[in-house]
Design a protein around this motif. Structure first.
Motif, PDB file in Angstrom:
ATOM      1  N   GLN A 109       0.827  -1.204   0.000  1.00 23.53           N
ATOM      2  CA  GLN A 109       0.000   0.000   0.000  1.00 23.53           C
ATOM      3  C   GLN A 109       0.865   1.259   0.000  1.00 23.53           C
ATOM      4  O   GLN A 109       0.545   2.251  -0.663  1.00 23.53           O
ATOM      5  CB  GLN A 109      -0.922   0.009   1.221  1.00 23.53           C
ATOM      6  N   ILE A 110       1.944   1.225   0.756  1.00 26.03           N
ATOM      7  CA  ILE A 110       2.834   2.393   0.839  1.00 26.03           C
ATOM      8  C   ILE A 110       3.417   2.705  -0.526  1.00 26.03           C
ATOM      9  O   ILE A 110       3.336   3.843  -1.015  1.00 26.03           O
ATOM     10  CB  ILE A 110       3.959   2.137   1.865  1.00 26.03           C
ATOM     11  N   LEU A 111       3.999   1.703  -1.175  1.00 24.82           N
ATOM     12  CA  LEU A 111       4.642   1.938  -2.467  1.00 24.82           C
ATOM     13  C   LEU A 111       3.626   2.231  -3.557  1.00 24.82           C
ATOM     14  O   LEU A 111       3.870   3.080  -4.431  1.00 24.82           O
ATOM     15  CB  LEU A 111       5.494   0.731  -2.852  1.00 24.82           C
ATOM     16  N   ALA A 112       2.472   1.567  -3.513  1.00 23.77           N
ATOM     17  CA  ALA A 112       1.454   1.818  -4.534  1.00 23.77           C
ATOM     18  C   ALA A 112       0.922   3.241  -4.437  1.00 23.77           C
ATOM     19  O   ALA A 112       0.654   3.891  -5.450  1.00 23.77           O
ATOM     20  CB  ALA A 112       0.311   0.808  -4.405  1.00 23.77           C
ATOM     21  N   GLY A 113       0.749   3.739  -3.199  1.00 23.60           N
ATOM     22  CA  GLY A 113       0.306   5.120  -3.036  1.00 23.60           C
ATOM     23  C   GLY A 113       1.304   6.104  -3.621  1.00 23.60           C
ATOM     24  O   GLY A 113       0.926   7.078  -4.286  1.00 23.60           O
ATOM     25  N   LEU A 114       2.588   5.854  -3.394  1.00 24.00           N
ATOM     26  CA  LEU A 114       3.620   6.740  -3.949  1.00 24.00           C
ATOM     27  C   LEU A 114       3.642   6.657  -5.472  1.00 24.00           C
ATOM     28  O   LEU A 114       3.807   7.675  -6.156  1.00 24.00           O
ATOM     29  CB  LEU A 114       4.984   6.381  -3.372  1.00 24.00           C
ATOM     30  N   GLN A 115       3.491   5.460  -6.017  1.00 18.55           N
ATOM     31  CA  GLN A 115       3.475   5.327  -7.474  1.00 18.55           C
ATOM     32  C   GLN A 115       2.272   6.023  -8.082  1.00 18.55           C
ATOM     33  O   GLN A 115       2.348   6.590  -9.172  1.00 18.55           O
ATOM     34  CB  GLN A 115       3.497   3.842  -7.864  1.00 18.55           C
ATOM     35  N   PHE A 116       1.143   5.995  -7.372  1.00 18.06           N
ATOM     36  CA  PHE A 116      -0.046   6.702  -7.852  1.00 18.06           C
ATOM     37  C   PHE A 116       0.208   8.211  -7.862  1.00 18.06           C
ATOM     38  O   PHE A 116      -0.207   8.918  -8.793  1.00 18.06           O
ATOM     39  CB  PHE A 116      -1.244   6.366  -6.959  1.00 18.06           C
ATOM     40  N   THR A 117       0.887   8.705  -6.853  1.00 16.47           N
ATOM     41  CA  THR A 117       1.236  10.128  -6.822  1.00 16.47           C
ATOM     42  C   THR A 117       2.184  10.479  -7.955  1.00 16.47           C
ATOM     43  O   THR A 117       2.000  11.486  -8.647  1.00 16.47           O
ATOM     44  CB  THR A 117       1.860  10.486  -5.462  1.00 16.47           C
ATOM     45  N   ILE A 118       3.182   9.647  -8.167  1.00 16.71           N
ATOM     46  CA  ILE A 118       4.168   9.900  -9.229  1.00 16.71           C
ATOM     47  C   ILE A 118       3.507   9.868 -10.601  1.00 16.71           C
ATOM     48  O   ILE A 118       3.684  10.772 -11.421  1.00 16.71           O
ATOM     49  CB  ILE A 118       5.302   8.863  -9.155  1.00 16.71           C
ATOM     50  N   GLY A 119       2.754   8.808 -10.863  1.00 16.77           N
ATOM     51  CA  GLY A 119       2.226   8.604 -12.202  1.00 16.77           C
ATOM     52  C   GLY A 119       0.955   9.349 -12.513  1.00 16.77           C
ATOM     53  O   GLY A 119       0.736   9.761 -13.659  1.00 16.77           O
ATOM     54  N   SER A 120       0.084   9.543 -11.506  1.00 14.63           N
ATOM     55  CA  SER A 120      -1.217  10.160 -11.747  1.00 14.63           C
ATOM     56  C   SER A 120      -1.309  11.579 -11.207  1.00 14.63           C
ATOM     57  O   SER A 120      -1.614  12.507 -11.959  1.00 14.63           O
ATOM     58  CB  SER A 120      -2.336   9.294 -11.148  1.00 14.63           C
ATOM     59  N   ARG A 121      -1.049  11.773  -9.923  1.00 13.64           N
ATOM     60  CA  ARG A 121      -1.188  13.118  -9.356  1.00 13.64           C
ATOM     61  C   ARG A 121      -0.222  14.110 -10.001  1.00 13.64           C
ATOM     62  O   ARG A 121      -0.555  15.284 -10.178  1.00 13.64           O
ATOM     63  CB  ARG A 121      -0.967  13.073  -7.842  1.00 13.64           C
TER      64      ARG A 121
ATOM     65  N   ARG B 239       6.999  23.441 -15.710  1.00 13.00           N
ATOM     66  CA  ARG B 239       7.045  21.996 -15.971  1.00 13.00           C
ATOM     67  C   ARG B 239       8.306  21.385 -15.365  1.00 13.00           C
ATOM     68  O   ARG B 239       8.262  20.299 -14.773  1.00 13.00           O
ATOM     69  CB  ARG B 239       6.990  21.725 -17.462  1.00 13.00           C
ATOM     70  N   PHE B 240       9.410  22.071 -15.489  1.00 13.37           N
ATOM     71  CA  PHE B 240      10.663  21.559 -14.927  1.00 13.37           C
ATOM     72  C   PHE B 240      10.547  21.404 -13.408  1.00 13.37           C
ATOM     73  O   PHE B 240      10.983  20.399 -12.845  1.00 13.37           O
ATOM     74  CB  PHE B 240      11.815  22.497 -15.279  1.00 13.37           C
ATOM     75  N   ARG B 241       9.929  22.381 -12.751  1.00 14.32           N
ATOM     76  CA  ARG B 241       9.774  22.288 -11.298  1.00 14.32           C
ATOM     77  C   ARG B 241       8.896  21.092 -10.912  1.00 14.32           C
ATOM     78  O   ARG B 241       9.138  20.427  -9.905  1.00 14.32           O
ATOM     79  CB  ARG B 241       9.194  23.598 -10.748  1.00 14.32           C
ATOM     80  N   LEU B 242       7.883  20.831 -11.736  1.00 15.75           N
ATOM     81  CA  LEU B 242       7.021  19.684 -11.459  1.00 15.75           C
ATOM     82  C   LEU B 242       7.769  18.371 -11.697  1.00 15.75           C
ATOM     83  O   LEU B 242       7.581  17.393 -10.957  1.00 15.75           O
ATOM     84  CB  LEU B 242       5.768  19.761 -12.337  1.00 15.75           C
ATOM     85  N   GLU B 243       8.627  18.350 -12.711  1.00 19.17           N
ATOM     86  CA  GLU B 243       9.460  17.166 -12.947  1.00 19.17           C
ATOM     87  C   GLU B 243      10.387  16.906 -11.767  1.00 19.17           C
ATOM     88  O   GLU B 243      10.578  15.748 -11.359  1.00 19.17           O
ATOM     89  CB  GLU B 243      10.282  17.349 -14.224  1.00 19.17           C
ATOM     90  N   VAL B 244      10.946  17.969 -11.212  1.00 17.39           N
ATOM     91  CA  VAL B 244      11.828  17.819 -10.058  1.00 17.39           C
ATOM     92  C   VAL B 244      11.055  17.251  -8.871  1.00 17.39           C
ATOM     93  O   VAL B 244      11.548  16.389  -8.137  1.00 17.39           O
ATOM     94  CB  VAL B 244      12.490  19.168  -9.700  1.00 17.39           C
ATOM     95  N   LEU B 245       9.815  17.720  -8.694  1.00 13.77           N
ATOM     96  CA  LEU B 245       8.976  17.184  -7.622  1.00 13.77           C
ATOM     97  C   LEU B 245       8.693  15.706  -7.857  1.00 13.77           C
ATOM     98  O   LEU B 245       8.760  14.893  -6.917  1.00 13.77           O
ATOM     99  CB  LEU B 245       7.668  17.970  -7.542  1.00 13.77           C
ATOM    100  N   GLN B 246       8.386  15.348  -9.075  1.00  8.18           N
ATOM    101  CA  GLN B 246       8.123  13.946  -9.403  1.00  8.18           C
ATOM    102  C   GLN B 246       9.346  13.079  -9.090  1.00  8.18           C
ATOM    103  O   GLN B 246       9.230  11.989  -8.515  1.00  8.18           O
ATOM    104  CB  GLN B 246       7.750  13.827 -10.876  1.00  8.18           C
ATOM    105  N   GLN B 247      10.518  13.575  -9.441  1.00  6.90           N
ATOM    106  CA  GLN B 247      11.751  12.837  -9.156  1.00  6.90           C
ATOM    107  C   GLN B 247      12.003  12.721  -7.658  1.00  6.90           C
ATOM    108  O   GLN B 247      12.484  11.686  -7.170  1.00  6.90           O
ATOM    109  CB  GLN B 247      12.931  13.520  -9.849  1.00  6.90           C
ATOM    110  N   ALA B 248      11.644  13.759  -6.916  1.00  8.38           N
ATOM    111  CA  ALA B 248      11.846  13.725  -5.466  1.00  8.38           C
ATOM    112  C   ALA B 248      10.945  12.683  -4.811  1.00  8.38           C
ATOM    113  O   ALA B 248      11.362  11.976  -3.887  1.00  8.38           O
ATOM    114  CB  ALA B 248      11.591  15.106  -4.871  1.00  8.38           C
ATOM    115  N   VAL B 249       9.699  12.592  -5.268  1.00 12.98           N
ATOM    116  CA  VAL B 249       8.794  11.574  -4.721  1.00 12.98           C
ATOM    117  C   VAL B 249       9.298  10.177  -5.093  1.00 12.98           C
ATOM    118  O   VAL B 249       9.262   9.249  -4.271  1.00 12.98           O
ATOM    119  CB  VAL B 249       7.353  11.787  -5.219  1.00 12.98           C
ATOM    120  N   ALA B 250       9.786  10.020  -6.319  1.00 14.53           N
ATOM    121  CA  ALA B 250      10.334   8.725  -6.733  1.00 14.53           C
ATOM    122  C   ALA B 250      11.547   8.346  -5.891  1.00 14.53           C
ATOM    123  O   ALA B 250      11.716   7.177  -5.510  1.00 14.53           O
ATOM    124  CB  ALA B 250      10.708   8.772  -8.216  1.00 14.53           C
ATOM    125  N   ALA B 251      12.388   9.327  -5.582  1.00 15.08           N
ATOM    126  CA  ALA B 251      13.553   9.055  -4.737  1.00 15.08           C
ATOM    127  C   ALA B 251      13.123   8.639  -3.341  1.00 15.08           C
ATOM    128  O   ALA B 251      13.761   7.787  -2.700  1.00 15.08           O
ATOM    129  CB  ALA B 251      14.455  10.289  -4.679  1.00 15.08           C
TER     130      ALA B 251
END
Length: 330
Positions: free
Chosen positions: A203-215, A293-305
């Motif tokens: 559940q923890i990892l799936a929630g993060l993946q949902f944030t990365i991929g969808s949110r 867009r670049f700032r949002l990409e950085v946020l996406q990378q931070a959540v993935a990290a």
């Protein structure tokens, strides 16, 4: 002697395996209190709607209910496996929520005054996103206190409060015991403690993946074709708030599940917060601007990290990999 002691401790940790992880702590410190808070916040929103159904009057309790939902909203386990869908129907790829609400209003459908019938309404016309559309979309938000729109808002908030209470009961009175008794002879759902730990870890990892991929990923679209209208809760300006709330909830659940410190995960969460602070539009409406867009990409990378940190600090230590989750297909 020191090497022998260190080796013995390492072997003990390996043998203990997932049984050391805190299913009880995950339930008692995060999941059950989270559903209790959401039920309370939904009841408050319903009470506010009965007193004054207009959009300006409901803004504060609406945001409070949505904030409370984020703490447990990405769980797709037990009662939440199906129960979460009518509370948060998103992404709505075909605009079903708008179509459903438009049809109800045009017909002044009496279902708004029939709680039992309303509970059978399509999930697209119920829950937080239907309430958000009525309150914040310009095509809906101008309803008056004596209008059908007002009656519909009250039907929605009452339905949300009932759903929230049912989820809280389902977890507290039934499914929590199933998780706690993993490995017991009469537990057909979780045949071992490891299965219960893996279920929560998933559940923890799936929630993060949902944030990365969808949110984050859905409004980003592609560089040539950004899709700001696909941002979650954009009408209420909550897109960034939802990313942060869901991400922080994942960390809180991870810390409850682990019975050891997670310094890498905590540091990664701090980076997520720092990158989020640089985003100027909380609804991601400026994602067509290259700098935004670049700032949002950085946020996406931070959540993935941060997800990688959890895999290292919990998954690797316990020898766990994530299993299937109901959100995997979103």
């Amino acid at each position: 002697m020191r090497l022998a002691i260190a080796f013995a401790l390492t072997v003990a940790q390996a043998l203990a395996g997932p049984a050391q992880a805190g299913v009880n702590e995950a339930l008692d410190d995060h999941i059950l209190p989270g559903f209790e808070r959401f039920a309370g916040a939904s009841a408050d929103l319903d009470a506010a709607a009965r007193a004054d159904c207009t959009a300006p009057a409901l803004a504060v309790p609406f945001h409070a209910a949505f904030d409370a939902w984020l703490a447990v909203g990405d769980l797709r386990l037990g009662p939440s496996e199906t129960g979460a869908l009518a509370i948060a129907f998103w992404p709505d790829t075909r605009g079903f929520t708008e179509k459903t609400l438009t049809g109800l209003i045009q017909q002044e459908n009496p279902i708004a005054n029939d709680p039992e019938a309303f509970a059978d309404l399509s999930i697209a016309g119920r829950g937080l996103f239907a309430i958000e559309m009525l309150m914040f979309d310009p095509d809906f938000a101008d309803y008056g206190p004596e209008s059908y729109g007002c009656a519909l808002v009250r039907a929605l908030t009452a339905d949300l409060a009932r759903q929230a209470a049912a989820l809280e009961r389902g977890w507290a009175e039934s499914f929590a015991a199933v998780l706690r008794s993993a490995g017991a002879a009469d537990n057909a759902r979780f045949l071992s403690e490891e299965e219960a730990v893996r279920a929560i870890y998933t559940q923890i990892l799936a929630g993060l993946q949902f944030t990365i991929g969808s949110r984050i990923g859905r409004p980003m679209g592609s560089f040539e074709r950004p899709r700001p209208a696909r941002a979650e809760a954009r009408r209420s300006g909550r897109s960034l708030t939802n990313v942060l709330g869901a991400t922080e909830a994942s960390v809180m659940l991870a810390e409850a599940l682990a019975d050891w410190p997670l310094p890498e995960t905590r540091a990664a969460l701090a980076r997520v917060r720092d990158t989020a602070a640089a985003i100027e539009d909380p609804a991601f409406a400026d994602v067509d601007d290259p700098a935004a867009r670049f700032r949002l990409e950085v946020l996406q990378q931070a959540v993935a990290a941060m997800a990688s940190s959890i895999e290292t600090e919990i998954g690797a230590r316990l020898g766990l990999s994530a299993g299937f989750n109901a959100q995997d297909g979103d």
